[in-house]
Design an enzyme around this catalytic site. Structure first.
Site, PDB file in Angstrom:
ATOM      1  N   ASP A  64      52.329   2.975 -24.631  1.00 21.65           N
ATOM      2  CA  ASP A  64      52.136   3.722 -25.868  1.00 21.65           C
ATOM      3  C   ASP A  64      53.515   3.994 -26.474  1.00 21.65           C
ATOM      4  O   ASP A  64      54.352   4.663 -25.854  1.00 21.65           O
ATOM      5  CB  ASP A  64      51.409   5.043 -25.556  1.00 21.65           C
ATOM      6  CG  ASP A  64      51.213   5.899 -26.797  1.00 21.65           C
ATOM      7  OD1 ASP A  64      50.770   5.352 -27.816  1.00 21.65           O
ATOM      8  OD2 ASP A  64      51.516   7.098 -26.750  1.00 21.65           O
ATOM      9  N   THR A  97      52.053   3.332 -33.169  1.00 25.65           N
ATOM     10  CA  THR A  97      53.380   3.931 -32.937  1.00 25.65           C
ATOM     11  C   THR A  97      54.410   2.869 -32.545  1.00 25.65           C
ATOM     12  O   THR A  97      55.585   3.013 -32.855  1.00 25.65           O
ATOM     13  CB  THR A  97      53.298   5.011 -31.845  1.00 25.65           C
ATOM     14  OG1 THR A  97      52.567   4.499 -30.735  1.00 25.65           O
ATOM     15  CG2 THR A  97      52.616   6.258 -32.362  1.00 25.65           C
ATOM     16  N   THR A  98      53.961   1.825 -31.849  1.00 24.88           N
ATOM     17  CA  THR A  98      54.885   0.726 -31.510  1.00 24.88           C
ATOM     18  C   THR A  98      55.151  -0.108 -32.753  1.00 24.88           C
ATOM     19  O   THR A  98      56.297  -0.457 -33.058  1.00 24.88           O
ATOM     20  CB  THR A  98      54.281  -0.159 -30.392  1.00 24.88           C
ATOM     21  OG1 THR A  98      53.843   0.678 -29.327  1.00 24.88           O
ATOM     22  CG2 THR A  98      55.286  -1.165 -29.875  1.00 24.88           C
ATOM     23  N   ASP A 399      44.613   8.103 -28.522  1.00 21.24           N
ATOM     24  CA  ASP A 399      44.816   7.096 -29.571  1.00 21.24           C
ATOM     25  C   ASP A 399      43.485   6.658 -30.185  1.00 21.24           C
ATOM     26  O   ASP A 399      43.369   6.501 -31.395  1.00 21.24           O
ATOM     27  CB  ASP A 399      45.559   5.872 -29.006  1.00 21.24           C
ATOM     28  CG  ASP A 399      47.074   6.105 -28.963  1.00 21.24           C
ATOM     29  OD1 ASP A 399      47.483   7.243 -29.223  1.00 21.24           O
ATOM     30  OD2 ASP A 399      47.820   5.162 -28.674  1.00 21.24           O
TER      31      ASP A 399
END
Length: 531
Positions: A64, A97-98, A399
């Site tokens: 994550d 988020t990545t 998520d």
């Protein structure tokens, strides 16, 4: 004699940077790119996981993006901005988020090329801003509208989010659970807003992720506090949430009591007993049979003596309830917290069909079910065979919940698998040819930077990235806008038909936030340290 003609002035003046300012910019961009490169390998379903070892000796295994950059000890101020960027994406959309960090890193690399070509940072910054607005319009045009009644589409979207996680093999269980949890807390009066604080996640070691379940009620990861013979199960429970202590009072000042004989000691103990008994009689008089006691920082919330009397009065006690859980508990039970024994009234109680202590794994939990007039909240019990899996299951579920929340607030779906990025790259590339001067050149670089997502997805899956991206460009040029990389099959397919979908909000938020961060970094030409 022929007159010597003066040199003609250049029509376009290139920007020549001050050496120090140029060095600062390069150092900032390099540091930020280093962070992006560190987490680039964890993008996508076949991305690698990171093992993070903290200073306290704790070990975390995750892919994550927000968790990885949060745990990194980043000292360079520009690199810290990428950490903040990932946090912003996490709070805005919860997923991607990545992606947002990888896009920002790729944009910064393109900016280095533009700066070395002599283009002024302000010109690059303004062009990026225009390109990001155009990008959001293109993404919105590609999106497919969605209704909340279409449960299958919601589950597909949650599954796509879970497929890139460590616990991806459990996506068939966790995705429907995330959808049901979010839909159960949607308030019809405010249908676009979902507060994820209304969904409580309780982690319990033991079993496997398969044992994860949604409970319509309350769970406490603790045993019932009781003296010998106290109750552990109640039907038709009347529940009170109290914020005062059932223990002998303390004075407001530091004091010491000197007892000179046994008669005085007996009087003190008798007064303490009478004080506690008086409180318990008032509690019992309202018909209350289950007490939830808030954790106290001043003195013991309950003592052995008060627990003994509560057991005699057949009142079930759950102590050490955290202060920040009180709001969730009172909302679920539809009751009011009681701050003083004098305010202990029957109308402030909550009602439930069953309160019981259940053995689970290597410990016990308290379950409250069948709550009368239950508020719009839900509890999810997450199980795992070890702490690492348990923590990652919780992060993955968060998520998935965020993805469903995005779809509730902005009801549009978009294809995944690198399809939107390639389509953006193609359309912005075509648009850059219409623009004049430096602006067109900068927009073209923005378009090229977006190819990093499909390139990285292919690279992490062990495919040939150049072949895949070239093929993707061709298919999109022929009008197949939903064509993306099917990582499972290792080929290019129509990604919408393969059910690889994500919320529009995740993509638009990633584009806007990444561009904003890059523009801010470009404008920095010096670092001033204040001691």
């Amino acid at each position: 004699m022929a007159a010597i003609s003066a040199p003609r002035p250049s029509k376009t003046e290139s920007y020549i940077d001050n050496k120090r300012k140029e060095d600062i910019r390069h150092a900032n961009i390099k540091a930020a790119c280093a962070v992006a490169d560190a987490i680039r390998t964890s993008l996508g379903p076949k991305g690698m996981d990171k093992m993070i070892s903290t200073a306290s000796g704790e070990v975390i295994i995750t892919n994550d993006g927000a968790t990885i950059v949060n745990k990194m000890e980043v000292l360079q101020p520009a690199a810290k901005m990428l950490v903040e960027l990932s946090k912003s994406q996490d709070s805005a959309a919860g997923d991607g988020t990545t992606t947002v960090v990888v896009i920002a890193g790729s944009l910064l690399k393109q900016c280095l090329t533009l700066l070395s070509a002599g283009i002024h940072p302000t010109v690059i910054s303004d062009s990026l801003h225009k390109a990001s607005i155009k990008a959001v319009d293109v993404l919105t045009a590609m999106a497919v509208p969605l209704e909340l009644t279409d449960r299958d589409s919601l589950i597909k979207s949650a599954s796509t989010s879970l497929n890139s996680k460590v616990v991806s093999q459990y996506s068939s269980l966790l995705a429907p659970l995330a959808v049901d949890a979010v839909l159960s807390v949607v308030d019809p009066a405010k249908p676009d807003l979902v507060d994820l604080r209304d969904i409580k996640i309780v982690k319990k070691l033991g079993g496997t992720v398969d044992d994860t379940e949604m409970v319509k009620g309350l769970l406490f990861d603790k045993k019932v506090s009781r003296a010998s013979g106290g109750p552990t199960r109640f039907e038709n429970a009347k529940i009170a949430v109290i914020q005062f202590q059932i223990s002998p009072p303390k004075t407001d000042i530091e004091q010491s009591i000197v007892v000179s004989d046994y008669a005085q000691m007996d009087r003190i103990l008798k007064e303490e007993r009478n004080y506690i008994l008086g409180m318990i009689k008032k509690i019992k008089a309202t018909g209350c049979n289950v007490l939830l006691i808030q954790k106290s920082i001043l003195r013991d919330a309950v003592t052995d003596l008060s627990l003994h009397y509560l057991a005699k009065a057949k009142i079930l006690v759950i102590k050490d309830v955290e202060r920040d859980e009180i709001e969730f508990i009172t909302k679920t039970l539809n009751c009011l917290p009681i701050a003083n024994i004098e305010h202990f009234k029957e109308e402030k109680l909550g009602y439930a069909d069953l309160v019981e202590e259940v053995s689970l794994g290597d410990g016990k939990i308290v379950k409250i079910t069948g709550i009368k007039d239950i508020g719009r909240t839900t509890t999810v019990l997450v199980r795992g065979s070890n702490q690492l899996v348990l923590d990652e299951a919780e992060r993955s579920l968060h998520d998935a919940l965020c993805v469903v929340r995005c779809l509730v607030s902005k009801r549009f779906l978009i294809a995944g698998g690198g399809a939107p990025e390639i389509e953006l790259s193609r359309q912005l590339g075509a648009w850059s040819k219409v623009l004049h001067g430096m602006e067109g050149y900068c927009v073209k670089s923005f378009a090229e930077a977006l190819e990093v997502i499909p390139y990285t997805l292919a690279e992490n899956a062990g495919l040939n990235p150049i072949t895949i991206v070239t093929e993707l460009r061709n298919r999109h040029a022929q009008g197949e806008i939903n064509t993306g990389i099917n990582v499972r099959k290792g080929q290019i397919t129509n990604i919408l038909e393969e059910n690889v979908v994500q919320p529009l909000l995740v993509s638009t938020s990633a584009m806007t936030l990444a561009t904003e961060c890059v523009r801010m970094l470009l404008k920095i030409d010096d670092i001033v340290t204040v001691r």
